[in-house]
Design a protein around this motif. Sequence first.
Motif, PDB file in Angstrom:
ATOM      1  N   GLU B   1     -41.342  20.700 -28.256  1.00  0.00           N
ATOM      2  CA  GLU B   1     -42.427  21.155 -27.391  1.00  0.00           C
ATOM      3  C   GLU B   1     -43.160  19.916 -26.860  1.00  0.00           C
ATOM      4  N   PRO B   2     -43.585  19.966 -25.573  1.00  0.00           N
ATOM      5  CA  PRO B   2     -44.320  18.813 -25.027  1.00  0.00           C
ATOM      6  C   PRO B   2     -45.630  18.583 -25.766  1.00  0.00           C
ATOM      7  N   GLU B   3     -46.114  17.345 -25.706  1.00  0.00           N
ATOM      8  CA  GLU B   3     -47.291  16.981 -26.479  1.00  0.00           C
ATOM      9  C   GLU B   3     -48.369  16.329 -25.634  1.00  0.00           C
ATOM     10  N   VAL B   4     -49.604  16.590 -26.024  1.00  0.00           N
ATOM     11  CA  VAL B   4     -50.755  15.856 -25.508  1.00  0.00           C
ATOM     12  C   VAL B   4     -51.043  14.740 -26.518  1.00  0.00           C
ATOM     13  N   THR B   5     -51.274  13.544 -26.024  1.00  0.00           N
ATOM     14  CA  THR B   5     -51.584  12.447 -26.937  1.00  0.00           C
ATOM     15  C   THR B   5     -53.010  11.969 -26.711  1.00  0.00           C
ATOM     16  N   GLN B   6     -53.630  11.435 -27.779  1.00  0.00           N
ATOM     17  CA  GLN B   6     -54.999  10.942 -27.693  1.00  0.00           C
ATOM     18  C   GLN B   6     -55.101   9.612 -28.441  1.00  0.00           C
ATOM     19  N   THR B   7     -55.900   8.720 -27.889  1.00  0.00           N
ATOM     20  CA  THR B   7     -56.191   7.459 -28.552  1.00  0.00           C
ATOM     21  C   THR B   7     -57.668   7.118 -28.396  1.00  0.00           C
ATOM     22  N   PRO B   8     -58.268   6.448 -29.386  1.00  0.00           N
ATOM     23  CA  PRO B   8     -57.706   6.186 -30.707  1.00  0.00           C
ATOM     24  C   PRO B   8     -57.759   7.448 -31.561  1.00  0.00           C
ATOM     25  N   SER B   9     -57.167   7.396 -32.740  1.00  0.00           N
ATOM     26  CA  SER B   9     -57.246   8.547 -33.633  1.00  0.00           C
ATOM     27  C   SER B   9     -58.607   8.600 -34.324  1.00  0.00           C
ATOM     28  N   HIS B  10     -59.182   7.410 -34.524  1.00  0.00           N
ATOM     29  CA  HIS B  10     -60.481   7.341 -35.166  1.00  0.00           C
ATOM     30  C   HIS B  10     -61.262   6.187 -34.544  1.00  0.00           C
ATOM     31  N   GLN B  11     -62.510   6.455 -34.172  1.00  0.00           N
ATOM     32  CA  GLN B  11     -63.358   5.417 -33.595  1.00  0.00           C
ATOM     33  C   GLN B  11     -64.708   5.435 -34.304  1.00  0.00           C
ATOM     34  N   VAL B  12     -65.115   4.249 -34.721  1.00  0.00           N
ATOM     35  CA  VAL B  12     -66.440   4.087 -35.314  1.00  0.00           C
ATOM     36  C   VAL B  12     -67.268   3.243 -34.352  1.00  0.00           C
ATOM     37  N   THR B  13     -68.469   3.693 -34.055  1.00  0.00           N
ATOM     38  CA  THR B  13     -69.307   2.963 -33.119  1.00  0.00           C
ATOM     39  C   THR B  13     -70.752   3.019 -33.577  1.00  0.00           C
ATOM     40  N   GLN B  14     -71.536   2.104 -33.077  1.00  0.00           N
ATOM     41  CA  GLN B  14     -72.955   2.112 -33.422  1.00  0.00           C
ATOM     42  C   GLN B  14     -73.732   2.929 -32.391  1.00  0.00           C
ATOM     43  N   MET B  15     -74.793   3.519 -32.845  1.00  0.00           N
ATOM     44  CA  MET B  15     -75.669   4.318 -31.991  1.00  0.00           C
ATOM     45  C   MET B  15     -76.074   3.485 -30.770  1.00  0.00           C
ATOM     46  N   GLY B  16     -76.015   4.115 -29.619  1.00  0.00           N
ATOM     47  CA  GLY B  16     -76.389   3.437 -28.391  1.00  0.00           C
ATOM     48  C   GLY B  16     -75.237   2.781 -27.651  1.00  0.00           C
ATOM     49  N   GLN B  17     -74.100   2.655 -28.315  1.00  0.00           N
ATOM     50  CA  GLN B  17     -72.943   2.032 -27.667  1.00  0.00           C
ATOM     51  C   GLN B  17     -72.198   3.058 -26.810  1.00  0.00           C
ATOM     52  N   GLU B  18     -71.458   2.552 -25.849  1.00  0.00           N
ATOM     53  CA  GLU B  18     -70.604   3.392 -25.017  1.00  0.00           C
ATOM     54  C   GLU B  18     -69.223   3.513 -25.653  1.00  0.00           C
ATOM     55  N   VAL B  19     -68.647   4.704 -25.581  1.00  0.00           N
ATOM     56  CA  VAL B  19     -67.282   4.878 -26.045  1.00  0.00           C
ATOM     57  C   VAL B  19     -66.468   5.593 -24.976  1.00  0.00           C
ATOM     58  N   ILE B  20     -65.198   5.279 -24.943  1.00  0.00           N
ATOM     59  CA  ILE B  20     -64.268   5.963 -24.054  1.00  0.00           C
ATOM     60  C   ILE B  20     -63.125   6.517 -24.895  1.00  0.00           C
ATOM     61  N   LEU B  21     -62.943   7.808 -24.818  1.00  0.00           N
ATOM     62  CA  LEU B  21     -61.851   8.468 -25.520  1.00  0.00           C
ATOM     63  C   LEU B  21     -60.765   8.766 -24.488  1.00  0.00           C
ATOM     64  N   ARG B  22     -59.536   8.495 -24.894  1.00  0.00           N
ATOM     65  CA  ARG B  22     -58.441   8.586 -23.933  1.00  0.00           C
ATOM     66  C   ARG B  22     -57.444   9.679 -24.304  1.00  0.00           C
ATOM     67  N   CYS B  23     -56.889  10.243 -23.284  1.00  0.00           N
ATOM     68  CA  CYS B  23     -55.950  11.361 -23.456  1.00  0.00           C
ATOM     69  C   CYS B  23     -54.844  11.213 -22.417  1.00  0.00           C
ATOM     70  N   VAL B  24     -53.635  11.541 -22.832  1.00  0.00           N
ATOM     71  CA  VAL B  24     -52.541  11.659 -21.870  1.00  0.00           C
ATOM     72  C   VAL B  24     -52.080  13.113 -21.917  1.00  0.00           C
ATOM     73  N   PRO B  25     -52.440  13.902 -20.907  1.00  0.00           N
ATOM     74  CA  PRO B  25     -52.020  15.310 -20.889  1.00  0.00           C
ATOM     75  C   PRO B  25     -50.515  15.429 -20.651  1.00  0.00           C
ATOM     76  N   ILE B  26     -50.014  16.614 -20.779  1.00  0.00           N
ATOM     77  CA  ILE B  26     -48.607  16.877 -20.478  1.00  0.00           C
ATOM     78  C   ILE B  26     -48.386  16.659 -18.989  1.00  0.00           C
ATOM     79  N   SER B  27     -47.275  16.027 -18.649  1.00  0.00           N
ATOM     80  CA  SER B  27     -47.131  15.393 -17.338  1.00  0.00           C
ATOM     81  C   SER B  27     -47.246  16.342 -16.149  1.00  0.00           C
ATOM     82  N   ASN B  28     -46.785  17.556 -16.229  1.00  0.00           N
ATOM     83  CA  ASN B  28     -46.841  18.446 -15.069  1.00  0.00           C
ATOM     84  C   ASN B  28     -48.014  19.427 -15.130  1.00  0.00           C
TER      85      ASN B  28
END
Lengths: 106, 115
Positions: B1-28
Amino acid sequence: GIQVEQSPPDLILQEGANSTLRCNFSDSVNNLQWFHQNPWGQLINLFYIPSGTKQNGRLSATTVATERYSLLYISSSQTTDSGVYFCAAYDYKLSFGAGTTVTVRA
Amino acid sequence: EPEVTQTPSHQVTQMGQEVILRCVPISNHLYFYWYRQILGQKVEFLVSFYNNEISEKSEIFDDQFSVERPDGSNFTLKIRSTKLEDSAMYFCASSGGSQREGKQYFGPGTRLTVT
């Protein structure tokens, strides 16, 4: 938005037992999905079942859309079936129920 | 079955910082979503995205959040200034075809911890 209620909230089973989980939703839906959340937090797709009955191994599901409920059946439960089971119904987004926590004891 | 992928699996950040969570959806697939789950609670919808714009968003998705599809494959969620209460598992999902209500495929999630 659509309301989704699941019962029971908790279920403890002896290995080999059968069980039924219920999902009620407040309005008509075009999509109903069941998920199993594993110990790592991943949501595993079990069924996409807006209506009718489907089977996948020891699991089966039935959705009666006109009566606004869905049932998930687990037969011959195994310890690996433990975890939280969520149903989710779609209006313009998936609205999740609070889940049923299943514990299967050896 | 096709998969959606996400990175990172775990992110630790300090309050006030910016974070970007990434995803690669199924291609079509054409419809993209972000959901979050605070520990011990149910999964909540954040935002849906179609045709390069937000189609729906929840009350949770305030000005601190933004989404973007920077290229043909990635789909990102940005939190500008993280708060302690942003700590949660964030799930990306996608669905395809001509019907919005089609089956949604979920990624494995990114566990965000804000300290």
